[in-house]
Scaffold this motif. Structure first.
Motif, PDB file in Angstrom:
ATOM      1  N   SER A  32       0.825  -1.215   0.000  1.00 61.01           N
ATOM      2  CA  SER A  32       0.000   0.000   0.000  1.00 61.01           C
ATOM      3  C   SER A  32       0.851   1.254   0.000  1.00 61.01           C
ATOM      4  CB  SER A  32      -0.961   0.021   1.204  1.00 61.01           C
ATOM      5  OG  SER A  32      -0.261   0.272   2.399  1.00 61.01           O
ATOM      6  N   ALA A  33       0.233   2.339  -0.398  1.00 62.68           N
ATOM      7  CA  ALA A  33       0.875   3.657  -0.373  1.00 62.68           C
ATOM      8  C   ALA A  33      -0.161   4.643   0.160  1.00 62.68           C
ATOM      9  CB  ALA A  33       1.305   4.068  -1.772  1.00 62.68           C
ATOM     10  N   THR A  34       0.222   5.390   1.187  1.00 61.93           N
ATOM     11  CA  THR A  34      -0.684   6.367   1.795  1.00 61.93           C
ATOM     12  C   THR A  34      -0.100   7.763   1.633  1.00 61.93           C
ATOM     13  OG1 THR A  34      -1.420   4.768   3.454  1.00 61.93           O
ATOM     14  CG2 THR A  34      -1.766   7.092   3.984  1.00 61.93           C
ATOM     15  N   ILE A  35      -0.901   8.669   1.114  1.00 62.74           N
ATOM     16  CA  ILE A  35      -0.457  10.058   0.944  1.00 62.74           C
ATOM     17  C   ILE A  35      -1.173  10.933   1.957  1.00 62.74           C
ATOM     18  CG2 ILE A  35      -0.560  12.083  -0.588  1.00 62.74           C
ATOM     19  CD1 ILE A  35       1.470  10.238  -1.713  1.00 62.74           C
ATOM     20  N   ILE A  36      -0.424  11.864   2.526  1.00 61.69           N
ATOM     21  CA  ILE A  36      -1.008  12.845   3.447  1.00 61.69           C
ATOM     22  C   ILE A  36      -0.662  14.230   2.924  1.00 61.69           C
ATOM     23  CG2 ILE A  36      -1.003  13.717   5.828  1.00 61.69           C
ATOM     24  CD1 ILE A  36       0.240  10.724   6.304  1.00 61.69           C
TER      25      ILE A  36
END
Ligand code: AMP
Ligand code: MG
Length: 360
Positions: free
Chosen positions: A285-289
């Motif tokens: 997964s890749a999470t962007i903030i």
């Protein structure tokens, strides 16, 4: 109270199965006296192919929520790839013809093209022919023949989407092309929901569109919201890390969202336009903030395709954007601004590349 999201895997015979929880807002203020005893309301409903939940603190919260849901319905009706009444359906059914669209659809397509340019085509809103060929998340999911993939790949090229700013028209320049805004429309919708919150002077709220989380302010007691990240290996609702945020968008793209397995290989829904197949980047997964969900949504899909090295390079080149990757070795890789901000809750996961490897 723990709120979580489930995303739908929708088959042609309309069998609905709830499959996804990506990011949670862990609403830890239950039992506390809330600021000024603000009225609060919450609602969950199926929309935009996922379950949308929100919680609003402020005056007449039910009215605010109704307006927000109405706005999301409007966006879905404009941009859905399957609804025959949508602008996207009209564009895809009329290649070579300039199709006049509304300002929402125009903005989202324009933004999607900007991200295609920034990512050198790793993000590509003209991905539709490959998405329908693989059929992932539908009853028709299958591994296509190489020749079919090559053929569909030739139809995927964002440079062949032409926009006329004056006329607000969109043309697909090759027959067989198709636009798919599945990687960005929910982000736009979340920002529009925030606009409605602000219009009604709501200072504390969150909305979660199947893993596209946006928080307004902090919790009513002044503390930050705590956002949990889905354990990519576990049943929906298992959180493997959390962090505290105020006024941020947090969006995860994961290989577990929609997929099928064949001969021990997982084929997921995020396609690499260069290979025509699900992106193979060693990522779970890749999470962007960042500040806006519009950007976070486009970027989480982009960096998932690009992989850790190129994804980090992109994120570090952008102001105010952070990323958290989880790879298949259960390593957590963070951009500079997130280092020491994550609380790892499951010790199977290891932070790598942190200066002091401190786990908060
Ligand atoms: P997300 O869950 O936001 O990462 O978006 C995934 C969805 O975006 C898929 O289900 C497709 O509809 C679409 N998509 C898949 N691959 C790409 C890509 N490389 N660029 C843009 N959209 C994509
Ligand atoms: Mg996305």
């Amino acid at each position: 109270m723990k709120l979580y999201m489930q995303k739908r895997c929708c088959g042609i015979i309309a069998v609905i199965c709830l499959v996804l929880i990506v990011v949670f807002v862990l609403n830890g203020c239950q039992g506390q006296k809330e600021k000024n005893d603000l009225p609060a309301a919450s609602k969950s409903s199926f929309l935009m192919d996922t379950i949308v939940s929100m919680k609003v603190y402020g005056e007449k919260p039910d009215k605010v929520i109704e307006e927000a849901f109405q706005r999301m319905r409007e966006i879905e009706n404009e941009m859905s790839v399957t609804l025959k009444s949508s602008y996207i359906y009209k564009i895809n059914s009329n290649p070579g013809e300039p199709v006049k669209v509304d300002s929402d659809t125009f903005r989202v397509i324009r933004k999607a093209i900007t991200y295609a340019e920034i990512t050198d085509g790793n993000f590509d809103p003209s991905i539709r022919p490959l998405v329908s060929l693989w059929g992932i998340g539908t009853e028709n999911a299958r591994v296509p023949a190489r020749s079919e993939i090559e053929e569909a790949k030739r139809l995927v090229n964002y440079k062949l989407i032409k926009l006329d700013e004056e006329e607000k028209t969109v043309v697909l320049q090759k027959p067989g092309m198709g636009i798919d805004l599945g990687a960005i429309a929910k982000g736009y919708a979340a920002d529009e929901v925030r606009r409605i919150f602000k219009k009604h002077r709501v200072e504390h709220a969150f909305v979660n569109l199947g893993g596209n989380v946006l928080v307004v302010g902090g919790k009513p007691d002044g503390s930050p919201w705590v956002v949990g990240i889905q354990d990519p290996r576990r049943e929906r609702g298992s959180v493997m890390a959390s962090f505290k945020v105020k006024d941020k968008a947090i969006v995860t793209s994961g290989n577990y969202e929609r997929y099928f397995e064949k001969d021990g290989v997982v084929y997921h829904h995020i396609i690499d336009p260069k290979t025509g197949s699900p992106a193979r980047t060693n990522l779970l997964s890749a999470t962007i903030i960042c500040d806006d969900s519009f950007d976070a949504d486009a970027l989480s899909t982009s960096v998932f395709v690009m992989g850790v090295d190129r994804g980090l390079e992109l994120v570090e080149s952008l102001n105010g954007v952070e990323v958290m990757f989880i790879n298949k070795d259960l390593e957590i890789i963070l951009s500079e601004g997130l280092k020491n901000k994550i609380k790892v809750l499951n010790q199977d996961f290891k932070l790598v590349g942190n200066d002091n490897d401190e786990q908060i």
